[in-house]
Enzyme design. Structure first.
Site, PDB file in Angstrom:
ATOM      1  N   LYS A   1      43.073  42.735  35.004  1.00 57.06           N
ATOM      2  CA  LYS A   1      43.401  41.578  34.157  1.00 57.06           C
ATOM      3  C   LYS A   1      43.594  42.066  32.726  1.00 57.06           C
ATOM      4  CE  LYS A   1      42.229  36.717  34.459  1.00 57.06           C
ATOM      5  NZ  LYS A   1      43.311  36.256  35.356  1.00 57.06           N
TER       6      LYS A   1
ATOM      7  N   GLU B   1      52.588  37.995  44.059  1.00 58.39           N
ATOM      8  CA  GLU B   1      51.936  36.804  43.492  1.00 58.39           C
ATOM      9  C   GLU B   1      52.834  36.239  42.401  1.00 58.39           C
ATOM     10  OE1 GLU B   1      48.416  37.341  41.049  1.00 58.39           O
ATOM     11  OE2 GLU B   1      48.776  39.474  40.869  1.00 58.39           O
TER      12      GLU B   1
ATOM     13  N   ARG C   1      34.946  42.463  37.748  1.00 57.75           N
ATOM     14  CA  ARG C   1      36.389  42.658  37.558  1.00 57.75           C
ATOM     15  C   ARG C   1      36.684  43.145  36.143  1.00 57.75           C
ATOM     16  NH1 ARG C   1      40.063  37.667  39.251  1.00 57.75           N
ATOM     17  NH2 ARG C   1      39.362  36.923  37.222  1.00 57.75           N
TER      18      ARG C   1
HETATM   19  C1  PLP Z   1      43.513  35.653  36.583  1.00 57.51           C
HETATM   20  C2  PLP Z   1      44.647  35.878  37.518  1.00 57.51           C
HETATM   21  C3  PLP Z   1      44.690  35.288  38.796  1.00 57.51           C
HETATM   22  C4  PLP Z   1      43.655  34.312  39.282  1.00 57.51           C
HETATM   23  O1  PLP Z   1      42.390  34.863  39.390  1.00 57.51           O
HETATM   24  P1  PLP Z   1      41.095  33.927  39.468  1.00 57.51           P
HETATM   25  O2  PLP Z   1      39.970  34.885  39.459  1.00 57.51           O
HETATM   26  O3  PLP Z   1      41.187  33.173  40.751  1.00 57.51           O
HETATM   27  O4  PLP Z   1      41.153  33.025  38.292  1.00 57.51           O
HETATM   28  C5  PLP Z   1      45.749  35.602  39.628  1.00 57.51           C
HETATM   29  N1  PLP Z   1      46.739  36.441  39.236  1.00 57.51           N
HETATM   30  C6  PLP Z   1      46.739  37.002  38.012  1.00 57.51           C
HETATM   31  C7  PLP Z   1      47.851  37.909  37.638  1.00 57.51           C
HETATM   32  C8  PLP Z   1      45.707  36.740  37.119  1.00 57.51           C
HETATM   33  O5  PLP Z   1      45.720  37.317  35.902  1.00 57.51           O
END
Ligand code: PLP
Length: 342
Positions: A184, A220, A82
């Site tokens: 991210k 989300e 990722r």
């Molecule tokens: C990091 C993140 C998540 C959760 O991801 P994980 O890999 O499960 O920790 C969900 N939404 C956003 C916007 C994020 O930055």
């Protein structure tokens, strides 16, 4: 080796400086071999690409002590992949998966005294991040980068069990169509700060963001993906190109299908369907699953049938199974648990 003298059970989710961090520098088109260092301070130009044009991305994962006393991390290869996707979208260099995992192993081993003991509910949180470090004033990608991983012990996300939270449908967007919602990047969080401060002032724990193009589908929250359990007991997860691909969500989907025999639907979920679900939760590395008790849509309160007292039964089963796998109580799928050599 002796564990640090920390009140593990009363740790919050905050930064505590640990002894070591991993660092690797990218210069002249390549990454160096990387090293463990003690200095937590970063020195760079006032004109660094990250400071002027926010060229940075990050990851988040945890190291745990298992039932058998091993120290392990959970699916770090997915974090490595990722980070590569985030870097590619931001015109940053690609860090090899093997180097990422090597850095994770080295930094956890170096800080082993800070890995909370099994049974305390606390974990060692790892924050890998990458940023443009050389001076950039005309708008273009930096030429030099720094990749770091620091660690910080964090407490159980919910002390005394997870209480369902109240969230609101946000009037702000967290991501643009065809934008950076699926990577991210720190910039996604900068944009969400005003929205979350506003939501907190109004008494809500989180914002529920809708799809930015039509504002009819559920995406989300600011930092967690969404899970629904429908009235038949199936897992339903929203699908969209602007949702961050949560590793917790992908793992829970696997657990639902292969450990619990649930039917799983990954599809667009309309806001208008909210009242059809039996349970709702948020998922991410920090809390694994946080139950949602109610969603406020511009004054209209939608109560989730599982209520405001505790997590719904199906989400609880998912939570128990995934955390059981992480802590070594339940056998993990091949490759999910990566042991650290102390
Ligand atoms: C990091 C993140 C998540 C959760 O991801 P994980 O890999 O499960 O920790 C969900 N939404 C956003 C916007 C994020 O930055």
């Amino acid at each position: 080796m002796a564990k640090k003298d920390i009140d593990w059970s009363n740790l919050g989710f905050g930064y505590i400086k640990t002894d070591y961090r991993y660092v690797s520098y990218f210069k002249d088109g390549k990454w160096d071999e990387g090293a463990i260092i003690t200095d937590d301070k970063i020195q760079m130009s006032e004109c660094a690409g990250v400071l002027q044009y926010s060229q940075n991305c990050f990851e988040g994962l945890k190291a745990y002590e298992t039932k058998d006393g091993d120290i392990v991390t959970f699916r770090p290869d997915l974090n490595a992949e990722r980070l590569q996707q985030s870097a590619a979208r931001l015109e940053m260099p690609i860090l090899p998966v093997e180097q990422f995992i090597d850095g994770v192993k080295k930094v956890v081993a170096a800080n082993a005294d800070f890995v909370p003991p099994y049974g305390t509910g606390a974990t060692l949180y790892l924050r890998p991040f990458m940023f443009g470090s050389n001076p950039v004033i005309g708008v273009k990608p930096a030429e030099e980068y720094e990749f770091r991983i620091f660690t910080t012990p964090v407490g159980p996300y919910f002390k005394g069990g997870a209480k369902p939270i109240k969230i609101k449908v946000s009037d702000f967007d967290r991501a643009a169509p065809r934008g950076t919602g699926s990577i991210k990047a720190g910039l996604n969080y900068a944009m969400s700060l005003h929205a979350i401060v506003t939501a907190h002032k109004e008494g809500f724990a989180e914002n529920l963001y809708l799809d930015p193009a039509t504002r009819t589908y559920i995406e989300e929250t600011g930092g967690a993906n969404i899970l629904f359990i429908d009235k038949e007991g199936n897992l339903v997860v929203p699908k969209s190109d602007s949702i961050l691909p949560s590793i917790t969500r992908r793992s829970l989907v696997y657990v639902a299908k292969n450990y619990l025999g649930l039917k799983v639907e990954e599809r667009k979920v309309a806001l208008s369907e909210l009242s059809d679900f039996a349970e709702m939760g948020l998922c991410g590395t920090a809390a694994v699953i946080s139950p949602v008790g109610s969603v406020n849509d511009h004054g209209k309160e939608i109560l989730i049938p599982s209520g405001m007292e505790k997590m719904g039964p199906v989400l609880q089963k998912l939570y128990d199974t995934l955390t059981g796998i992480q802590m070594g109580r339940i056998e993990a799928p091949e490759g999910w648990i990566v042991k650290i050599n102390k």
